[in-house]
Design a protein around this motif. Structure first.
Motif, PDB file in Angstrom:
ATOM      1  N   LEU A 136      77.404-112.489  29.693  1.00 35.74           N
ATOM      2  CA  LEU A 136      78.263-111.765  28.844  1.00 35.74           C
ATOM      3  C   LEU A 136      79.527-113.012  28.073  1.00 35.74           C
ATOM      4  O   LEU A 136      79.525-113.282  26.867  1.00 35.74           O
ATOM      5  N   PHE A 137      79.207-114.381  28.349  1.00 35.47           N
ATOM      6  CA  PHE A 137      80.495-115.560  28.068  1.00 35.47           C
ATOM      7  C   PHE A 137      79.093-116.667  28.162  1.00 35.47           C
ATOM      8  O   PHE A 137      80.323-117.332  27.648  1.00 35.47           O
ATOM      9  N   GLY A 138      78.953-116.729  28.778  1.00 36.01           N
ATOM     10  CA  GLY A 138      77.010-117.644  27.915  1.00 36.01           C
ATOM     11  C   GLY A 138      77.873-118.955  29.303  1.00 36.01           C
ATOM     12  O   GLY A 138      77.627-120.242  29.005  1.00 36.01           O
ATOM     13  N   LEU A 139      78.343-118.294  30.559  1.00 32.87           N
ATOM     14  CA  LEU A 139      78.781-119.365  31.625  1.00 32.87           C
ATOM     15  C   LEU A 139      77.249-120.038  32.180  1.00 32.87           C
ATOM     16  O   LEU A 139      76.606-119.337  32.953  1.00 32.87           O
ATOM     17  N   PRO A 140      76.985-121.197  32.118  1.00 36.33           N
ATOM     18  CA  PRO A 140      76.078-121.271  33.449  1.00 36.33           C
ATOM     19  C   PRO A 140      75.885-121.096  34.590  1.00 36.33           C
ATOM     20  O   PRO A 140      77.156-120.985  35.419  1.00 36.33           O
ATOM     21  N   ALA A 291      65.637-108.671  30.727  1.00 37.12           N
ATOM     22  CA  ALA A 291      65.989-106.852  30.119  1.00 37.12           C
ATOM     23  C   ALA A 291      67.128-106.897  28.984  1.00 37.12           C
ATOM     24  O   ALA A 291      67.096-106.365  27.878  1.00 37.12           O
ATOM     25  N   HIS A 292      68.302-108.351  29.159  1.00 44.74           N
ATOM     26  CA  HIS A 292      68.940-108.154  28.099  1.00 44.74           C
ATOM     27  C   HIS A 292      68.983-109.079  27.859  1.00 44.74           C
ATOM     28  O   HIS A 292      69.224-108.102  26.095  1.00 44.74           O
ATOM     29  N   LYS A 293      68.211-110.145  27.306  1.00 43.03           N
ATOM     30  CA  LYS A 293      67.907-110.156  25.833  1.00 43.03           C
ATOM     31  C   LYS A 293      67.319-109.395  25.316  1.00 43.03           C
ATOM     32  O   LYS A 293      67.491-109.306  23.835  1.00 43.03           O
ATOM     33  N   LEU A 294      66.240-108.899  25.598  1.00 44.07           N
ATOM     34  CA  LEU A 294      64.892-107.338  25.070  1.00 44.07           C
ATOM     35  C   LEU A 294      65.987-106.263  24.399  1.00 44.07           C
ATOM     36  O   LEU A 294      65.737-106.213  23.209  1.00 44.07           O
ATOM     37  N   LEU A 295      67.031-106.148  25.481  1.00 39.45           N
ATOM     38  CA  LEU A 295      68.370-105.077  24.953  1.00 39.45           C
ATOM     39  C   LEU A 295      68.537-105.504  23.317  1.00 39.45           C
ATOM     40  O   LEU A 295      68.976-104.986  22.849  1.00 39.45           O
ATOM     41  N   GLN A 296      69.327-106.889  23.287  1.00 38.74           N
ATOM     42  CA  GLN A 296      69.201-107.614  21.749  1.00 38.74           C
ATOM     43  C   GLN A 296      69.000-107.551  20.890  1.00 38.74           C
ATOM     44  O   GLN A 296      69.112-107.218  20.123  1.00 38.74           O
ATOM     45  N   ASN A 297      67.886-108.070  21.436  1.00 35.94           N
ATOM     46  CA  ASN A 297      66.873-107.692  20.111  1.00 35.94           C
ATOM     47  C   ASN A 297      65.985-106.403  19.624  1.00 35.94           C
ATOM     48  O   ASN A 297      66.164-106.129  18.275  1.00 35.94           O
ATOM     49  N   ILE A 298      65.766-105.544  20.353  1.00 31.72           N
ATOM     50  CA  ILE A 298      65.832-103.930  20.110  1.00 31.72           C
ATOM     51  C   ILE A 298      66.776-102.918  19.358  1.00 31.72           C
ATOM     52  O   ILE A 298      67.379-102.302  18.746  1.00 31.72           O
ATOM     53  N   GLY A 300      70.823-105.097  19.185  1.00 23.44           N
ATOM     54  CA  GLY A 300      71.973-105.244  19.306  1.00 23.44           C
ATOM     55  C   GLY A 300      73.119-105.395  19.377  1.00 23.44           C
ATOM     56  O   GLY A 300      71.897-105.538  21.120  1.00 23.44           O
ATOM     57  N   ASN A 301      74.272-105.681  19.595  1.00 25.74           N
ATOM     58  CA  ASN A 301      74.755-106.492  20.875  1.00 25.74           C
ATOM     59  C   ASN A 301      75.910-105.057  22.025  1.00 25.74           C
ATOM     60  O   ASN A 301      75.681-105.336  22.835  1.00 25.74           O
ATOM     61  N   VAL A 302      75.841-103.742  21.327  1.00 19.70           N
ATOM     62  CA  VAL A 302      76.824-103.562  22.216  1.00 19.70           C
ATOM     63  C   VAL A 302      76.312-102.730  23.923  1.00 19.70           C
ATOM     64  O   VAL A 302      76.289-102.842  24.632  1.00 19.70           O
ATOM     65  N   ALA A 303      74.525-102.805  23.508  1.00 14.66           N
ATOM     66  CA  ALA A 303      74.190-102.601  24.917  1.00 14.66           C
ATOM     67  C   ALA A 303      73.397-103.528  25.686  1.00 14.66           C
ATOM     68  O   ALA A 303      74.021-102.902  26.918  1.00 14.66           O
ATOM     69  N   PRO A 304      73.758-104.744  25.415  1.00 17.11           N
ATOM     70  CA  PRO A 304      73.041-105.793  26.069  1.00 17.11           C
ATOM     71  C   PRO A 304      74.645-105.867  26.858  1.00 17.11           C
ATOM     72  O   PRO A 304      75.276-106.621  27.721  1.00 17.11           O
ATOM     73  N   ALA A 305      75.895-106.403  25.936  1.00 13.19           N
ATOM     74  CA  ALA A 305      77.268-106.099  26.427  1.00 13.19           C
ATOM     75  C   ALA A 305      77.031-105.124  27.582  1.00 13.19           C
ATOM     76  O   ALA A 305      78.397-105.727  28.623  1.00 13.19           O
ATOM     77  N   LEU A 306      76.910-104.340  27.377  1.00 11.55           N
ATOM     78  CA  LEU A 306      77.707-102.951  28.273  1.00 11.55           C
ATOM     79  C   LEU A 306      76.859-103.240  29.808  1.00 11.55           C
ATOM     80  O   LEU A 306      76.943-103.192  30.861  1.00 11.55           O
ATOM     81  N   PHE A 307      75.157-103.671  29.128  1.00 12.87           N
ATOM     82  CA  PHE A 307      74.706-104.187  30.652  1.00 12.87           C
ATOM     83  C   PHE A 307      75.372-105.142  31.427  1.00 12.87           C
ATOM     84  O   PHE A 307      75.247-104.956  32.785  1.00 12.87           O
ATOM     85  N   ALA A 308      75.339-106.387  31.127  1.00 15.36           N
ATOM     86  CA  ALA A 308      76.149-107.667  31.272  1.00 15.36           C
ATOM     87  C   ALA A 308      77.759-106.573  31.905  1.00 15.36           C
ATOM     88  O   ALA A 308      78.056-107.282  33.202  1.00 15.36           O
TER      89      ALA A 308
END
Length: 625
Positions: A136-140, A291-298, A300-308
């Motif tokens: 969600l925030f790119g935090l390591p 899973a998150h990365k592939l959701l973004q590829n397929i 866009g941004n809404v589905a992976p954000a909700l996933f996180a």
């Protein structure tokens, strides 16, 4: 029969025991008053460990394994309802019942195994939280794992707010998870026809069987059985036959609704993976990050954000319930009670350390393997919770007419057989794969330990059959009440009074004078806590030390004018140590202390002097507020 206040403090989760009154409500309000415990339990059925198995199943086999999820959910519903029944009928949680039923020596490894399972579960929550924050925030990941230690403060806050507030927090987290996946369902547009077909049982082999075992192993969690048997006791109801029957019914409704919601979330994750990955030919997605990365590829941004967001909510809610389960297990098996924030901190540190060093030495990619390992550890402990639970709820004598029916008993034993057998298979396969690497520790430590645990499981199963029940007095938390004979008046001649020159001193001194009258000698105690006093001790002559000495002398002169005998005593440095030393040196017979009444976070910052002192002195302590 009414229970005394003294016994109440030994109840499971005594801070919130019977804190929700159901008797004054009618109709729907009465049913709703029982709603809550199962929602706290249900979060364990949708933690990051479940996510990993659901994603792997959906991406590799599409909708084929939905029926496994349904079967797991039905088994969970059966076992959780047994757990609730135990708590409602006997007023004991699963750990307390185990302590009463099994020899004392057995409870030590039972506690150790249950605690290890909670640490393993907490490990999964930490990894899930860290991954969610990273997505969600790119935090390591290493920073995400480090900051999860601060949720101890959140737990402390929720415990102080009461049971209903904690339940509201958990339900809101579950709602966020459910809503996130509901929106994602509309985004990925799964095939309704194929979903329905997935409910049809099919033969499993190879990888499909392995993932199915993982799904079942990750679904029914041992700490949830301990937790549920305790949480149902937060409801206050009439303890007659009608009241107990009604409580069992309403709690079953609560369990059914909550676990069906958990089933929806798990099914949604599997369906999401099937529609997004399996359908697009991506059959090897097992990592949450992938899973998150592939959701973004397929999509866009809404589905992976909700996933996180859903992942963070699931991890945060699971970590709260894991702490409660840890408290129940420690108090139940060992009769040992420590502060909830402290046991939360200990559990969290035990889980953070392996996660932290795994990242440090093996990198981010190793977290997936650590997540699987946590599920294997959980599977080892499952039988030690399920088998005693079936024994206890089948016992007609202790269940007082509310023992489970024969057909329920058959289903329960079959379910436990399936779970234990599949989990044992999973453990054997994991150990075999480790053995392939040729590590010496596998055959010298892991295998012997697994055999010992297996033998203990056999003992847990057999023992209740050969020894039906232990003595009834084992169920009494503090022993039996004694006869109170004629009471003689106690004359205290050496009374200590702690003072801090606040407005509370007058009340503290007044109570002390009532205890001893003019025959006693009073020792006025004050501790100087400045840096100079801590370093130089009784040779300190800073401004505060001199001012405090004058104030003590004023108190002594004032008491002398009133006809009382007293002396002043100044301690230096640590308050608790100084008060205890002065008490012992002067052979005090009674210590009177003023309490300020602060609690929660202030206790952590300001300390709890009264509580610490009373544990370190051997004389009576009168606490004045």
């Amino acid at each position: 029969m009414k229970r005394t206040e003294n016994i109440k403090h030994s109840d499971s989760l005594s801070e919130v025991h019977q804190s929700v009154d159901t008797s004054k409500r009618t109709g729907w309000k009465r049913i709703l008053s029982f709603i809550g415990p199962a929602y706290l339990v249900s979060v364990g059925y949708m933690d990051p460990g479940n996510w990993a198995t659901d994603i792997a199943g959906g991406s590799k086999f599409g909708y084929q394994l939905i029926w496994i999820l349904l079967m797991s959910n039905l088994i969970a519903l059966l076992l959780q309802s047994l757990s609730a029944r135990l708590g409602i009928v006997r007023g004991l949680d699963l750990a307390q019942a185990s302590r009463n039923a099994y020899p004392k020596w057995v409870n030590i490894p039972l506690f150790a195994l249950a605690q290890t399972a909670i640490v393993a579960c907490d490990l999964a929550e930490i990894i899930g939280m860290a991954i969610g924050l990273n997505l969600l925030f790119g935090l390591p990941l290493i920073w995400g794992i480090s900051i999860t230690i601060f949720d101890t403060v959140l737990l402390l806050f929720l415990l102080n707010k009461g049971m209903r507030k904690m339940e509201a927090f958990i339900v809101s987290m579950v709602f966020i998870v459910g809503l996130s996946f509901l929106v994602e369902m509309f985004i990925v547009e799964p095939s309704l026809k194929e979903i329905i077909k997935g409910f049809e049982p099919s033969m499993l082999s190879g990888d499909a069987l392995y993932i199915a075992i993982g799904i079942i192993g990750a679904t029914v969690m041992p700490h949830n059985l301990y937790l549920h048997s305790s949480l149902v006791q937060t409801r206050k109801f009439e303890r007659d036959s009608k009241g107990i029957k009604e409580a069992i019914k309403f709690n079953f409704i609560d369990t059914a609704v909550a676990l069906n919601l958990a089933f929806f979330v798990n099914a949604a994750i599997l369906i999401l993976a099937a529609a997004a990955f399996f359908k697009n030919g991506l059959h090897e997605v097992a990592e949450i990050q992938d899973a998150h990365k592939l959701l973004q590829n397929i999509f866009g941004n809404v589905a992976p954000a909700l996933f996180a967001i859903a992942l963070i909510a699931a991890g945060q809610s699971s970590t709260v319930t894991g702490t409660l389960a840890g408290q129940i297990i420690m108090e139940g098996h060992l009769k040992l009670r420590i502060q909830p924030w402290l046991r939360r901190l200990i559990t969290r540190l035990l889980a953070i350390i392996p996660a932290f060093f795994t990242l440090l030495f093996f990198g981010d990619d190793a977290l997936g393997g650590l997540l699987i390992l946590s599920q294997v550890v959980l599977s080892l402990q499952l039988g030690f919770a399920v088998i005693p639970l079936i024994h206890f709820t089948s016992d007609k004598k202790t269940m007082m007419g509310f023992a489970i029916k024969p057909w329920v008993k058959v289903l329960a034993w079959l379910s436990s057989l399936v779970i234990v057998a599949l989990n044992v298979k999973l453990v054997i396969e994991e150990i075999s794969s480790w053995g392939a690497d040729g590590g010496w520790y596998i055959y010298t430590i892991i295998v012997p330990l697994a055999i010992l645990i297996g033998l203990l499981l056999v003992f847990i199963f057999i023992y209740p059959f050969i020894k039906k029940s232990r003595a009834d007095h084992d169920n009494v938390p503090h022993g039996n009440a004694l006869n109170i004979e004629e009471i003689e008046k106690i004359h205290y001649l050496r009374i200590g009074i702690t003072v801090d020159f606040s407005k509370n001193d007058r009340n503290t001194i007044r109570h002390a004078l009532i205890q001893g009258g003019k025959d006693a000698h009073y020792y006025l105690i004050h501790v100087v806590e400045t840096a100079v006093a801590r370093y130089h001790g009784n040779s300190a002559m800073d401004h505060e030390t001199q001012s405090d000495a004058k104030n003590l002398e004023k108190y002594c002169n004032n008491l002398e004018e009133l006809g009382y005998s007293s002396t002043a005593h100044i301690g230096y440095g640590g308050t608790v140590t100084a008060i205890v030393e002065i008490s012992n040196k002067n052979k005090l017979e009674l210590l009177v202390m003023g309490a300020h009444g602060h609690k929660g976070l202030k206790d952590l910052i300001l300390g709890t002097t009264v509580n610490s002192v009373r544990h370190k002195v051997t004389i009576p302590v009168l606490i004045v507020r």
